[in-house]
Write a protein that holds these residues in place. Structure first.
Motif, PDB file in Angstrom:
ATOM      1  N   GLN A  33     -11.169  10.532 -16.167  1.00 53.39           N
ATOM      2  CA  GLN A  33     -10.817  11.661 -17.019  1.00 53.39           C
ATOM      3  C   GLN A  33     -10.553  12.929 -16.214  1.00 53.39           C
ATOM      4  O   GLN A  33      -9.870  13.835 -16.683  1.00 53.39           O
ATOM      5  N   VAL A  34     -11.119  12.989 -15.005  1.00 51.35           N
ATOM      6  CA  VAL A  34     -10.976  14.213 -14.215  1.00 51.35           C
ATOM      7  C   VAL A  34     -10.248  13.977 -12.884  1.00 51.35           C
ATOM      8  O   VAL A  34      -9.974  14.921 -12.149  1.00 51.35           O
ATOM      9  N   ALA A  35      -9.949  12.711 -12.568  1.00 55.99           N
ATOM     10  CA  ALA A  35      -9.287  12.408 -11.296  1.00 55.99           C
ATOM     11  C   ALA A  35      -8.396  11.194 -11.445  1.00 55.99           C
ATOM     12  O   ALA A  35      -8.530  10.417 -12.399  1.00 55.99           O
ATOM     13  N   GLU A  36      -7.473  11.035 -10.504  1.00 56.72           N
ATOM     14  CA  GLU A  36      -6.572   9.876 -10.523  1.00 56.72           C
ATOM     15  C   GLU A  36      -6.415   9.298  -9.119  1.00 56.72           C
ATOM     16  O   GLU A  36      -6.570  10.011  -8.127  1.00 56.72           O
ATOM     17  N   ASN A  37      -6.161   8.016  -9.094  1.00 57.49           N
ATOM     18  CA  ASN A  37      -5.882   7.354  -7.829  1.00 57.49           C
ATOM     19  C   ASN A  37      -4.379   7.413  -7.582  1.00 57.49           C
ATOM     20  O   ASN A  37      -3.591   6.875  -8.348  1.00 57.49           O
ATOM     21  N   VAL A  38      -3.972   8.088  -6.507  1.00 55.04           N
ATOM     22  CA  VAL A  38      -2.557   8.264  -6.196  1.00 55.04           C
ATOM     23  C   VAL A  38      -2.118   7.118  -5.288  1.00 55.04           C
ATOM     24  O   VAL A  38      -2.751   6.841  -4.276  1.00 55.04           O
ATOM     25  N   SER A  39      -1.013   6.474  -5.666  1.00 54.64           N
ATOM     26  CA  SER A  39      -0.560   5.314  -4.891  1.00 54.64           C
ATOM     27  C   SER A  39       0.843   5.492  -4.324  1.00 54.64           C
ATOM     28  O   SER A  39       1.576   4.533  -4.128  1.00 54.64           O
ATOM     29  N   ASP A  40       1.237   6.760  -4.064  1.00 54.05           N
ATOM     30  CA  ASP A  40       2.538   7.007  -3.424  1.00 54.05           C
ATOM     31  C   ASP A  40       2.547   6.340  -2.045  1.00 54.05           C
ATOM     32  O   ASP A  40       1.554   6.394  -1.319  1.00 54.05           O
ATOM     33  N   LYS A  41       3.687   5.750  -1.707  1.00 57.05           N
ATOM     34  CA  LYS A  41       3.759   4.971  -0.471  1.00 57.05           C
ATOM     35  C   LYS A  41       4.731   5.568   0.560  1.00 57.05           C
ATOM     36  O   LYS A  41       5.752   6.159   0.205  1.00 57.05           O
ATOM     37  N   PHE A  42       4.376   5.393   1.814  1.00 58.07           N
ATOM     38  CA  PHE A  42       5.231   5.748   2.945  1.00 58.07           C
ATOM     39  C   PHE A  42       5.669   4.446   3.610  1.00 58.07           C
ATOM     40  O   PHE A  42       4.849   3.593   3.945  1.00 58.07           O
ATOM     41  N   GLN A  43       6.991   4.290   3.795  1.00 65.43           N
ATOM     42  CA  GLN A  43       7.519   3.120   4.477  1.00 65.43           C
ATOM     43  C   GLN A  43       7.897   3.511   5.904  1.00 65.43           C
ATOM     44  O   GLN A  43       8.582   4.508   6.115  1.00 65.43           O
ATOM     45  N   PRO A  44       7.462   2.757   6.895  1.00 65.33           N
ATOM     46  CA  PRO A  44       7.708   3.147   8.294  1.00 65.33           C
ATOM     47  C   PRO A  44       9.167   3.198   8.701  1.00 65.33           C
ATOM     48  O   PRO A  44       9.506   3.814   9.705  1.00 65.33           O
ATOM     49  N   ASN A  45      10.058   2.593   7.921  1.00 59.51           N
ATOM     50  CA  ASN A  45      11.472   2.642   8.284  1.00 59.51           C
ATOM     51  C   ASN A  45      12.188   3.833   7.647  1.00 59.51           C
ATOM     52  O   ASN A  45      13.385   3.999   7.789  1.00 59.51           O
ATOM     53  N   GLU A  46      11.439   4.664   6.935  1.00 57.38           N
ATOM     54  CA  GLU A  46      12.034   5.833   6.317  1.00 57.38           C
ATOM     55  C   GLU A  46      12.440   6.834   7.406  1.00 57.38           C
ATOM     56  O   GLU A  46      11.798   6.954   8.435  1.00 57.38           O
ATOM     57  N   THR A  47      13.493   7.542   7.171  1.00 58.73           N
ATOM     58  CA  THR A  47      13.980   8.516   8.164  1.00 58.73           C
ATOM     59  C   THR A  47      13.247   9.842   7.979  1.00 58.73           C
ATOM     60  O   THR A  47      13.829  10.859   7.583  1.00 58.73           O
ATOM     61  N   ARG A  48      11.923   9.792   8.204  1.00 55.18           N
ATOM     62  CA  ARG A  48      11.118  11.000   8.117  1.00 55.18           C
ATOM     63  C   ARG A  48      10.660  11.398   9.516  1.00 55.18           C
ATOM     64  O   ARG A  48      10.892  10.688  10.487  1.00 55.18           O
ATOM     65  N   SER A  49       9.979  12.516   9.580  1.00 55.39           N
ATOM     66  CA  SER A  49       9.435  12.975  10.851  1.00 55.39           C
ATOM     67  C   SER A  49       8.499  11.928  11.429  1.00 55.39           C
ATOM     68  O   SER A  49       7.734  11.293  10.708  1.00 55.39           O
ATOM     69  N   LYS A  50       8.561  11.737  12.735  1.00 53.85           N
ATOM     70  CA  LYS A  50       7.676  10.777  13.405  1.00 53.85           C
ATOM     71  C   LYS A  50       6.328  11.406  13.739  1.00 53.85           C
ATOM     72  O   LYS A  50       5.493  10.786  14.354  1.00 53.85           O
TER      73      LYS A  50
END
Length: 407
Positions: A18-35
């Motif tokens: 009721q007061v918190a949530e489990n966040v399951s956003d994912k990062f994929q290592p092949n994404e073109t993001r900062s290393k």
């Protein structure tokens, strides 16, 4: 939490989901993001530590990871009894064996972290874990856990009090660590350069003051022999005279944990294993070389599979113990230890151990410096223990409303 627990005035009883949530956003290592995205593995979560202190980077990961932001609570779900729970003060990615728990608007992230780090919720997550060898908890098991939630301003005040205590704990732990490093460096300096020397000579143990002698342990001890070695278990009983074992020998002295006992008759029968004040006992098997000095409270005790070195007038017992425990002594133990399944160190090797011996007055001064530094560290450890005990009591009282805070 017990369903029948009293709810303090102004507080409400609810469940975690009721007061918190489990966040399951994912990062994929092949994404073109900062290393250079910070990566937190389970090994980076230190037990019962408020903030994350170490991390890796996204360039090192090869599989999908969870994404977290500032003020998320990172809860280690693998073997939850290890109490790996921390509050993130930066954004990054983490192992999928870490739950990312984010507060909703009605709860302070700092208060939520405190709830998630209580002994009761750790016990709940441990009991509800799945798997025997590698038990894991889950958000499903945690989400229904019943908690008490005060008004937001009171939450923040409670969290601030506990954070202040955590800061004292971190500062004290850092001071202890610095003192331990200082002590190690100081002892290396004293055991190689001594006090006030200007002339030095080469020796098999390195450069030492010209005025020092290089002798063997056999040269400076009246006797060196082993304690009880023949089936000691047949002598053990529930009470009687203590028989010290390797488990009782630590570099900072002898301790009484898990003592074994023998009868008075056996004590007299096994007379060569009886200890006197000033004897130096050294672990022979398992973790060979660890050494401690026998003090008054252990006079007349026996010992099991320990090497007993009884110093002569040439050496201070505590100086001899310092030398054997130093890198100079341990290096010789490591070189001479035998055995494949279980390492051991022999009496013959102990007798041949080389020791750089200062004049007795200088030995005594070196021992005094060591005792003074050891005392400072012990005071720090005592303060740390007391502060942790205070924190535990405060968490129970403040998070249950037993003690209220002024807002």
């Amino acid at each position: 939490m017990s369903e029948g627990v009293a709810v303090p005035d102004g507080w409400k009883k609810t469940v975690l989901e009721q007061v918190a949530e489990n966040v399951s956003d994912k990062f994929q290592p092949n994404e073109t993001r900062s290393k250079k995205i910070k990566y937190v593995g389970l090994e980076n979560l230190e037990p019962e530590t408020f903030k994350v202190k170490t991390w890796g980077y996204s360039s090192d990961v090869v599989s999908a990871k969870n994404v977290f932001v500032e003020e998320d609570t990172l809860f280690g779900k693998l073997r939850p009894y290890l109490k790996k729970v921390s509050l993130a003060d930066f954004k990054g990615i983490c192992s999928t064996d870490i739950l990312v728990i984010r507060p909703k608007q009605e709860i302070s992230p700092f208060f939520l972290y405190r709830i998630l780090s209580t002994d009761k919720i750790i016990a709940h997550s441990t009991e509800s874990s799945a798997g025997n060898v590698m038990p894991r908890t889950s958000w499903k098991e945690l989400s229904g856990y019943v908690i008490l939630v005060p008004p937001l301003l009171e939450q923040k005040k409670i969290a601030a009090i506990l954070t202040a205590v955590d800061e004292v704990i971190e500062k004290t732990a850092a001071q202890i660590s610095k003192l331990q490093d200082l002590k190690k460096g100081m002892m290396t300096e004293l055991l190689t350069k001594g006090i006030g020397h200007t002339e030095f000579k080469d020796s098999p143990v390195g450069r030492i003051p010209a005025a020092w002698e290089l002798l063997t342990c056999g040269d400076v001890c009246r006797k060196i022999e082993v304690g009880i070695v023949v089936k000691p278990t047949k002598y053990y009983q529930d009470t009687g005279i203590p028989a010290l074992r390797s488990a009782n020998v630590r570099e900072n002295g002898l301790n009484k944990s898990n003592l074994k006992f023998i009868s008075k008759k056996s004590n007299e029968l096994l007379i060569k294993s009886k200890l006197d004040e000033g004897d130096v006992v050294t672990v022979r098997t398992g973790y060979p070389g660890t050494t401690a000095v026998v003090t008054k409270k252990f006079i007349g005790c026996n010992c099991v599979d320990l090497i007993i070195s009884r110093p002569s007038h040439k050496v201070n017992s505590f100086f001899l113990s310092l030398w054997i425990n130093s890198d100079f002594g341990k290096g010789q133990v490591l070189k001479n230890q035998g055995g494949l399944a279980q390492q051991h160190f022999n009496v013959g090797d102990m007798k041949k151990m080389l020791i750089a011996i200062p004049p007795m007055g200088e030995q005594n001064d070196i021992v005094k410096y060591h005792k003074a530094m050891t005392h400072r560290i012990a005071c720090g450890i005592n303060k740390l223990t007391q502060t942790k005990t205070l924190k535990k009591a405060l968490m129970h009282d403040l998070l249950t409303g037993k003690k209220r805070v002024r807002v």
